[in-house]
Design a protein around this motif. Sequence first.
Motif, PDB file in Angstrom:
ATOM      1  N   GLY A 115       0.543  -1.228  -0.205  1.00 19.48           N
ATOM      2  CA  GLY A 115       0.234   0.021  -0.133  1.00 19.48           C
ATOM      3  C   GLY A 115       0.997   1.630  -0.524  1.00 19.48           C
ATOM      4  N   LEU A 116       0.452   2.476  -0.654  1.00 19.72           N
ATOM      5  CA  LEU A 116       0.850   3.747  -0.375  1.00 19.72           C
ATOM      6  C   LEU A 116       1.912   4.028   1.047  1.00 19.72           C
ATOM      7  N   LYS A 117       0.851   3.452   2.253  1.00 21.70           N
ATOM      8  CA  LYS A 117       1.614   3.538   3.418  1.00 21.70           C
ATOM      9  C   LYS A 117       2.595   3.152   3.794  1.00 21.70           C
ATOM     10  N   ASP A 118       3.611   1.671   3.083  1.00 24.88           N
ATOM     11  CA  ASP A 118       4.446   1.062   3.250  1.00 24.88           C
ATOM     12  C   ASP A 118       5.763   1.878   2.283  1.00 24.88           C
ATOM     13  N   VAL A 119       5.730   2.988   1.732  1.00 21.65           N
ATOM     14  CA  VAL A 119       6.886   4.176   0.867  1.00 21.65           C
ATOM     15  C   VAL A 119       7.577   3.453   1.992  1.00 21.65           C
ATOM     16  N   GLY A 120       9.154   3.432   1.884  1.00 18.27           N
ATOM     17  CA  GLY A 120       9.561   4.384   2.789  1.00 18.27           C
ATOM     18  C   GLY A 120      10.735   3.712   3.556  1.00 18.27           C
ATOM     19  N   LYS A 121      11.984   3.171   4.012  1.00 17.04           N
ATOM     20  CA  LYS A 121      13.142   2.996   4.864  1.00 17.04           C
ATOM     21  C   LYS A 121      13.104   1.741   5.936  1.00 17.04           C
ATOM     22  N   TYR A 122      13.888   0.476   5.222  1.00 15.97           N
ATOM     23  CA  TYR A 122      13.404  -0.655   6.458  1.00 15.97           C
ATOM     24  C   TYR A 122      14.938  -0.963   6.695  1.00 15.97           C
ATOM     25  N   ARG A 123      15.419  -1.488   7.254  1.00 14.19           N
ATOM     26  CA  ARG A 123      16.549  -2.049   8.208  1.00 14.19           C
ATOM     27  C   ARG A 123      16.721  -2.967   8.847  1.00 14.19           C
ATOM     28  N   CYS A 124      17.212  -4.528   8.036  1.00 16.01           N
ATOM     29  CA  CYS A 124      17.664  -5.792   8.814  1.00 16.01           C
ATOM     30  C   CYS A 124      18.392  -5.269   9.415  1.00 16.01           C
ATOM     31  N   SER A 125      18.569  -6.750  11.089  1.00 19.48           N
ATOM     32  CA  SER A 125      19.270  -6.738  11.577  1.00 19.48           C
ATOM     33  C   SER A 125      19.474  -8.834  12.087  1.00 19.48           C
ATOM     34  N   GLY A 126      20.789  -8.549  12.422  1.00 17.64           N
ATOM     35  CA  GLY A 126      21.063  -9.771  13.151  1.00 17.64           C
ATOM     36  C   GLY A 126      22.477  -9.843  13.729  1.00 17.64           C
ATOM     37  N   THR A 127      22.529 -10.171  14.682  1.00 16.23           N
ATOM     38  CA  THR A 127      24.541 -10.242  15.618  1.00 16.23           C
ATOM     39  C   THR A 127      25.120 -11.470  15.088  1.00 16.23           C
ATOM     40  N   ILE A 128      26.087 -11.435  14.693  1.00 13.03           N
ATOM     41  CA  ILE A 128      27.117 -12.777  14.546  1.00 13.03           C
ATOM     42  C   ILE A 128      28.233 -13.068  15.555  1.00 13.03           C
ATOM     43  N   GLN A 129      28.395 -13.481  15.950  1.00 15.55           N
ATOM     44  CA  GLN A 129      29.794 -13.896  16.886  1.00 15.55           C
ATOM     45  C   GLN A 129      30.037 -12.200  17.697  1.00 15.55           C
ATOM     46  N   GLY A 130      29.170 -11.720  17.975  1.00 19.25           N
ATOM     47  CA  GLY A 130      28.987 -10.629  19.265  1.00 19.25           C
ATOM     48  C   GLY A 130      28.632  -9.017  18.714  1.00 19.25           C
ATOM     49  N   GLN A 131      28.721  -9.538  17.209  1.00 16.85           N
ATOM     50  CA  GLN A 131      28.711  -8.521  16.399  1.00 16.85           C
ATOM     51  C   GLN A 131      27.458  -7.835  15.621  1.00 16.85           C
TER      52      GLN A 131
END
Length: 480
Positions: A294-310
């Motif tokens: 939908g039009l409301k979904d436009v924008g920026k997204y961030r994916c994250s995850g921790t590897i070896q404490g980082q």
Amino acid sequence: MMSLVCFTFVFMTFLMTGAHCDETEVFAEAGAPAELLCKSTDNTPSTIIWTKVNKGTVWRKLKSGLQYWGSSWTQKGIQRVQCPHPQFERGDYSLLINNVRQDDGGLYSCSVEAGGRVTKNLVMLRIITVSISPSEPILGRDVSVTCDVTPWPYGASVRWMLNDSPVSSETAVASDGVSSNSIVRKKLATRLSGNWTCVVSYKGKEGRASANLTVRGIIQPPTDNTKVYAAVGSSVTLPCIFSPGLIPSSPAWEKLQPGSLFKPSPSLPLPSFSPSSPSSQNPWDKSTTLNEVGLKDVGKYRCSGTIQGQKLTRDMQLVIAKIESSVPSKRKGYVTVTCQLSDDKDVTNYEWVHVSYDVNGTQSFESIQTGKTLSISPVSEENRGAWVCRFSGKEGILGNITYHVQTMSGLSGQESTGFSHNTTALVGLSLLLLFLLLVVAQMYKNHQRRKRVFAYPALETIVHTIANEREERERNQVKQ
């Protein structure tokens, strides 16, 4: 050093008439073959001897034709060195070494004896090795890329190439010829992945060796701020794939709020989001799917995850495409449709592809028009089906959105039906008016007839008398 060794060889053979000594520099990459040059004007030698200074004989061929190899140059019965005989007739006695190693580096001597004349050639073989530490670096960690040359050519210049492009001095710390190697130290970023090549220049000769640096972390999308395109109403997958075998802990999705620092909003998944693949099948794939854009979904997204404490993150931008339609005042019967994107900075070209279907449902692509807008007649049979707006950038097609002409045809049908209804009403009204005119005409005729009768009063009396008598007779008959 080479001059000293050459002088020693010349001194040892000073009694031999015509003794001669040449010096050559050869660079070879570890693991690759190397050719040590040795040429003479004599093409009928009696003895050929290749030796490594202070290491003994490498290969030799006596006048009798017998050949000998040094024990260290044989691996599992296979000789790593050879001297091709077919080249002897051309005065070429070069030595070929397969799969060179670091300890193969050093000074070699080629001695060719023919007719009492000895020709000696000295060859300095330098082995170049590029190594990466750690061997499988994680994104954001420190990494070292080292260039070793054995033996090191003091005074040599070293430069680095990354994916065939020069590396800036800010990224690479090149050797000045004093140290024994050249090192690049850098906090690992995605842009540093690829083929690293060390180029060594010395006395007019140049050698190079390479190693591939693979960054482990989030590999898809490959860089931050990657744009993902989707049409309104369609589904879209926001990619977040880690290196194979790299399973992150605490994976999460966030939608970033607009602003100078892009502050994150509450974490996803939202109700409309779902994992793109079962974690049991591919646990390093943390992509998410938006089922209906939908039009409301436009924008920026961030994916994250921790590897070896980082904590590793990757930002991406969702660009929404939609179709806008309008009826131009100057072109009645036509509709103008426009392909609109929430961010079209990377779009360089728009194409409209007409898709039609036959009775069997088979698609056919009939015409292509360029431009952001398209004018079509919704009632034309040629425009039935769908029009696909396909938008492209420098790297190819970015996405597309489909506009179905059937919706416009329905509207046109409604307009046609309205027109038909108006025509029927008009015809009915005309018939009613005609009927009323006939009634009025008949009434007028009756009125005129009565006027003609009233012009003769006696005749009117006779008529009334006859009528009264008739009524009297009828009543009498009824009484009897």
